[in-house]
Write a protein that holds these residues in place. Sequence first.
Motif, mmCIF file in Angstrom:
data_model
loop_
_atom_site.group_PDB
_atom_site.id
_atom_site.type_symbol
_atom_site.label_atom_id
_atom_site.label_comp_id
_atom_site.label_asym_id
_atom_site.label_seq_id
_atom_site.Cartn_x
_atom_site.Cartn_y
_atom_site.Cartn_z
ATOM 1 N N ILE A 1 1.028 -19.537 -12.704
ATOM 2 C CA ILE A 1 -0.273 -18.915 -12.929
ATOM 3 C C ILE A 1 -0.640 -18.030 -11.735
ATOM 4 C CG2 ILE A 1 -2.740 -19.390 -13.217
ATOM 5 C CD1 ILE A 1 -1.896 -21.880 -14.829
ATOM 6 N N ALA A 2 -0.331 -18.489 -10.548
ATOM 7 C CA ALA A 2 -0.627 -17.704 -9.352
ATOM 8 C C ALA A 2 0.117 -16.375 -9.363
ATOM 9 C CB ALA A 2 -0.268 -18.503 -8.103
ATOM 10 N N ASN A 3 1.359 -16.395 -9.813
ATOM 11 C CA ASN A 3 2.153 -15.169 -9.883
ATOM 12 C C ASN A 3 1.562 -14.197 -10.905
ATOM 13 O OD1 ASN A 3 4.186 -13.365 -9.347
ATOM 14 N ND2 ASN A 3 5.689 -14.365 -10.659
ATOM 15 N N VAL A 4 1.146 -14.710 -12.057
ATOM 16 C CA VAL A 4 0.530 -13.853 -13.078
ATOM 17 C C VAL A 4 -0.762 -13.242 -12.524
ATOM 18 C CG1 VAL A 4 -0.563 -13.823 -15.357
ATOM 19 C CG2 VAL A 4 1.544 -15.107 -15.015
ATOM 20 N N ALA A 5 -1.553 -14.056 -11.817
ATOM 21 C CA ALA A 5 -2.804 -13.567 -11.238
ATOM 22 C C ALA A 5 -2.530 -12.447 -10.231
ATOM 23 C CB ALA A 5 -3.559 -14.714 -10.578
ATOM 24 N N LEU A 6 -1.549 -12.652 -9.357
ATOM 25 C CA LEU A 6 -1.209 -11.619 -8.378
ATOM 26 C C LEU A 6 -0.740 -10.335 -9.042
ATOM 27 C CD1 LEU A 6 0.609 -13.686 -5.611
ATOM 28 C CD2 LEU A 6 -1.556 -12.453 -5.408
ATOM 29 N N THR A 7 0.043 -10.474 -10.096
ATOM 30 C CA THR A 7 0.555 -9.309 -10.813
ATOM 31 C C THR A 7 -0.579 -8.445 -11.349
ATOM 32 O OG1 THR A 7 2.504 -10.560 -11.457
ATOM 33 C CG2 THR A 7 2.040 -8.578 -12.723
ATOM 34 N N HIS A 8 -1.658 -9.081 -11.789
ATOM 35 C CA HIS A 8 -2.787 -8.352 -12.386
ATOM 36 C C HIS A 8 -3.954 -8.159 -11.401
ATOM 37 C CE1 HIS A 8 -1.107 -8.305 -16.429
ATOM 38 N NE2 HIS A 8 -0.748 -9.565 -16.250
ATOM 39 N N ASN A 9 -3.735 -8.455 -10.114
ATOM 40 C CA ASN A 9 -4.774 -8.334 -9.089
ATOM 41 C C ASN A 9 -6.014 -9.164 -9.440
ATOM 42 O OD1 ASN A 9 -3.271 -6.600 -7.444
ATOM 43 N ND2 ASN A 9 -3.907 -4.832 -8.664
ATOM 44 N N LEU A 10 -5.759 -10.398 -9.858
ATOM 45 C CA LEU A 10 -6.835 -11.320 -10.218
ATOM 46 C C LEU A 10 -6.802 -12.522 -9.285
ATOM 47 C CD1 LEU A 10 -6.250 -11.377 -14.081
ATOM 48 C CD2 LEU A 10 -8.080 -10.173 -12.879
ATOM 49 N N ASN A 11 -7.914 -13.201 -9.195
ATOM 50 C CA ASN A 11 -7.986 -14.458 -8.461
ATOM 51 C C ASN A 11 -7.413 -15.554 -9.364
ATOM 52 O OD1 ASN A 11 -9.202 -17.074 -7.661
ATOM 53 N ND2 ASN A 11 -10.144 -15.804 -6.070
ATOM 54 N N ALA A 12 -6.572 -16.399 -8.815
ATOM 55 C CA ALA A 12 -5.939 -17.460 -9.606
ATOM 56 C C ALA A 12 -6.978 -18.416 -10.195
ATOM 57 C CB ALA A 12 -4.937 -18.232 -8.762
ATOM 58 N N HIS B 1 -7.376 -19.594 -14.072
ATOM 59 C CA HIS B 1 -7.480 -21.003 -14.468
ATOM 60 C C HIS B 1 -8.735 -21.224 -15.328
ATOM 61 C CE1 HIS B 1 -4.201 -23.123 -12.472
ATOM 62 N NE2 HIS B 1 -4.336 -22.274 -11.472
ATOM 63 N N LYS B 2 -9.818 -20.570 -14.970
ATOM 64 C CA LYS B 2 -11.066 -20.692 -15.742
ATOM 65 C C LYS B 2 -10.872 -20.149 -17.154
ATOM 66 C CE LYS B 2 -15.859 -19.121 -15.790
ATOM 67 N NZ LYS B 2 -16.869 -18.306 -15.096
ATOM 68 N N TRP B 3 -10.216 -18.991 -17.277
ATOM 69 C CA TRP B 3 -9.957 -18.415 -18.604
ATOM 70 C C TRP B 3 -9.124 -19.373 -19.446
ATOM 71 C CZ3 TRP B 3 -8.179 -12.793 -17.047
ATOM 72 C CH2 TRP B 3 -9.273 -12.076 -16.582
ATOM 73 N N ILE B 4 -8.101 -19.977 -18.838
ATOM 74 C CA ILE B 4 -7.235 -20.910 -19.572
ATOM 75 C C ILE B 4 -8.035 -22.124 -20.026
ATOM 76 C CG2 ILE B 4 -5.259 -22.475 -19.327
ATOM 77 C CD1 ILE B 4 -4.050 -20.340 -17.402
ATOM 78 N N ARG B 5 -8.883 -22.654 -19.134
ATOM 79 C CA ARG B 5 -9.716 -23.812 -19.465
ATOM 80 C C ARG B 5 -10.668 -23.497 -20.613
ATOM 81 N NH1 ARG B 5 -10.711 -24.583 -14.459
ATOM 82 N NH2 ARG B 5 -12.713 -23.531 -14.435
ATOM 83 N N LEU B 6 -11.326 -22.332 -20.553
ATOM 84 C CA LEU B 6 -12.253 -21.934 -21.615
ATOM 85 C C LEU B 6 -11.520 -21.721 -22.937
ATOM 86 C CD1 LEU B 6 -14.571 -19.473 -19.663
ATOM 87 C CD2 LEU B 6 -15.137 -21.760 -20.493
ATOM 88 N N TYR B 7 -10.323 -21.122 -22.861
ATOM 89 C CA TYR B 7 -9.526 -20.917 -24.074
ATOM 90 C C TYR B 7 -9.135 -22.256 -24.690
ATOM 91 C CZ TYR B 7 -5.583 -19.749 -27.059
ATOM 92 O OH TYR B 7 -4.728 -19.649 -28.127
#
Length: 110
Positions: free
Chosen positions: A27-38, A42-48
């Motif tokens: 998840i951290a790698n995906v966040a870095l790829t999109h310039n997002l905070n990990a 995680h919050k998006w995944i939890r809400l989904y």
Amino acid sequence: MQQERRTYSKSFKAQVIAECAQSDISIANVALTHNLNANLVHKWIRLYAQKNLTLQTAFIPVKTSAPSPAHLTMPATIRIEVPHQKGAVVVSWPAEHAAACSAFERDLLR
């Protein structure tokens, strides 16, 4: 000067969540790829997951069978089986306390 919060479309969030679901990517790698905070990812995944669980539990199919003579002599029970990723949850409840069972289910699914 106050900065405006960035907003992301539902389709972008879904794309990021789908990338995180792959087993070989962190998840951290995906966040870095999109310039997002990990933490945001995680919050998006939890809400989904919460939204998906709500949609899944909105209707629970019930299997019924014809009563046999053996069932007539045994005390009636309400049996509820809820599938879960860690294993099925089975609840047996005396039928004479059906109202309490209903209240239990209502509280459980909140």
